[in-house]
Design a protein around this motif. Structure first.
Motif, short mmCIF file in Angstrom:
data_model
loop_
_atom_site.label_atom_id
_atom_site.label_comp_id
_atom_site.label_asym_id
_atom_site.label_seq_id
_atom_site.Cartn_x
_atom_site.Cartn_y
_atom_site.Cartn_z
N VAL A 1 69.85 79.32 59.46
CA VAL A 1 69.08 79.61 58.03
C VAL A 1 69.90 79.90 57.14
O VAL A 1 71.23 80.72 57.35
CB VAL A 1 68.24 80.97 58.29
CG1 VAL A 1 67.78 81.48 57.14
CG2 VAL A 1 67.30 80.67 59.83
N ALA B 1 64.42 84.58 53.76
CA ALA B 1 64.99 84.34 54.93
C ALA B 1 64.42 85.28 55.95
O ALA B 1 64.36 85.03 57.24
CB ALA B 1 66.41 84.33 54.71
N TYR C 1 63.44 84.24 59.48
CA TYR C 1 64.16 84.83 60.93
C TYR C 1 63.62 85.51 61.60
O TYR C 1 63.66 85.25 62.83
CB TYR C 1 65.52 85.32 60.21
CG TYR C 1 66.45 85.83 61.16
CD1 TYR C 1 67.62 85.04 61.80
CD2 TYR C 1 66.37 87.20 61.71
CE1 TYR C 1 68.25 85.42 62.63
CE2 TYR C 1 67.25 87.59 62.69
CZ TYR C 1 68.25 86.83 63.15
OH TYR C 1 68.89 87.12 63.93
N ILE D 1 72.76 82.68 60.76
CA ILE D 1 72.50 82.75 59.35
C ILE D 1 73.81 82.61 58.84
O ILE D 1 74.89 83.09 58.96
CB ILE D 1 71.85 84.14 59.06
CG1 ILE D 1 70.79 84.45 59.70
CG2 ILE D 1 71.73 84.28 57.57
CD1 ILE D 1 70.20 85.66 59.61
N ASN E 1 75.14 82.96 54.62
CA ASN E 1 74.99 83.66 53.12
C ASN E 1 76.41 83.78 52.20
O ASN E 1 77.42 83.84 53.00
CB ASN E 1 74.31 84.85 53.52
CG ASN E 1 73.76 85.36 52.07
OD1 ASN E 1 72.82 84.69 51.52
ND2 ASN E 1 74.07 86.32 51.45
N THR F 1 66.54 78.55 52.55
CA THR F 1 65.65 79.59 52.00
C THR F 1 65.93 80.33 50.77
O THR F 1 65.10 81.19 50.21
CB THR F 1 65.46 80.89 53.19
OG1 THR F 1 66.75 81.69 52.83
CG2 THR F 1 65.27 80.39 54.33
N THR F 2 67.28 79.81 49.97
CA THR F 2 67.32 80.38 48.60
C THR F 2 66.69 79.61 47.52
O THR F 2 66.13 78.57 47.83
CB THR F 2 68.95 80.26 48.55
OG1 THR F 2 69.15 78.87 48.19
CG2 THR F 2 69.67 80.77 49.47
#
Length: 276
Positions: A124, A131, A135, A148, A150, A190-191
């Motif tokens: 992710v 997210a 998730y 994940i 980020n 997901t951003t």
């Protein structure tokens, strides 16, 4: 008496939900209307009281109210409570009960490609609200691994720690994730990076992408983000955000009416609107 459904947001003029859901209400001959309400954050509590007073049958919640609405509801589903966000409210005999159909909507959209996640390694990208919904919901599916990545790794770590479902997860920097991208069967972006008008941006390098992977981007404007274009050029199967949008709406419709609607019809309506 004609039923009323709605979507609350601020702003709300861009929402495609009225077009999509009014069509299926008509298709199933349900005497109801779905209406967009522009509700500013300082008006939210008053709006909820007003909707209860008029006996609205159900409504959707979008940005910026998904978390702020929770204190004003009579009950919240366990998954939505753990996610900390509600996107669907059902009027259950006068009580407003909140749900989150975003995560399940995303996963249902993957059904043509994936029947089980037990042998899948999933990445992710992002650690924001979308997210979190994806998730937490996917963690219930018990994938082989669910990592994940980020820009701020501590936010990814906090998301993993907050999840109430046991799963094998790692928090990765964007660089680490890019270096090991060939290990993942499913990559989920997901951003908002790559959304119109910033269509030349991508959240992560795809230089090491596994060409056998499924690559998803929850953005649907544009339908083909630069991220998905690059993934397709690498040989991967790709999916944009239309499926998640359609299925989360279908699941909300089912909660309100007991009918799981024709998602093909809903998808075609959304695509016509976007292409126009």
């Amino acid at each position: 008496m004609k039923k009323l459904f709605a979507v609350l947001g601020y702003p709300i003029g861009h929402s495609m939900s009225p077009i999509m859901l009014n069509d299926v209400l008509s298709y199933y001959e349900i005497d109801a209307h779905y209406h967009p309400f522009k509700v500013s954050p300082d008006e939210l509590e008053t709006a909820i009281r007003g909707l209860k007073a008029i006996g609205i049958s159900g409504f959707n919640v979008t940005i910026p109210h998904k978390s702020a609405i929770i204190p004003f509801l009579d009950g919240v589903d366990d998954l939505a409570l753990s996610i900390g966000a509600v996107n669907t409210v059902v009027n259950d005999n006068g009580k407003f009960i909140g749900y989150n159909t975003d995560g399940y909507g995303f996963i249902k959209g993957l059904n043509p490609y994936i029947s089980s996640f037990s042998d899948k390694k999933v990445l992710v990208i992002g650690a924001g609200g979308a997210a979190r919904a994806i998730y937490f919901t996917m963690a219930k599916m018990k994938p082989f691994a669910l990592d994940i990545t980020n820009r701020t790794v501590t936010k990814a770590e906090e998301l993993i720690e907050a999840c109430p479902f046991e799963t094998r997860s790692k928090a990765l920097s964007l660089e680490d994730a890019a270096n090991h991208l060939n290990e993942y069967d499913v990559v989920i972006q997901t951003t908002m990076i790559g959304m119109y008008p910033n269509i030349s941006e991508t959240p992560i390098s795809l230089r090491n992408l596994n060409p056998q992977s499924l690559v998803c981007d929850i953005i649907y404007n544009p339908l083909d983000t630069k991220f998905l274009i690059e993934a397709r050029q690498k040989g991967a199967t790709v999916q944009n955000g239309v499926e998640m949008f359609v299925y989360q709406g279908a699941l909300a419709f089912e909660k309100w009416t007991g009918i799981f609607p024709d998602v093909k019809r809903m998808r075609e309506n959304v695509l016509r609107f976007l292409e126009a």
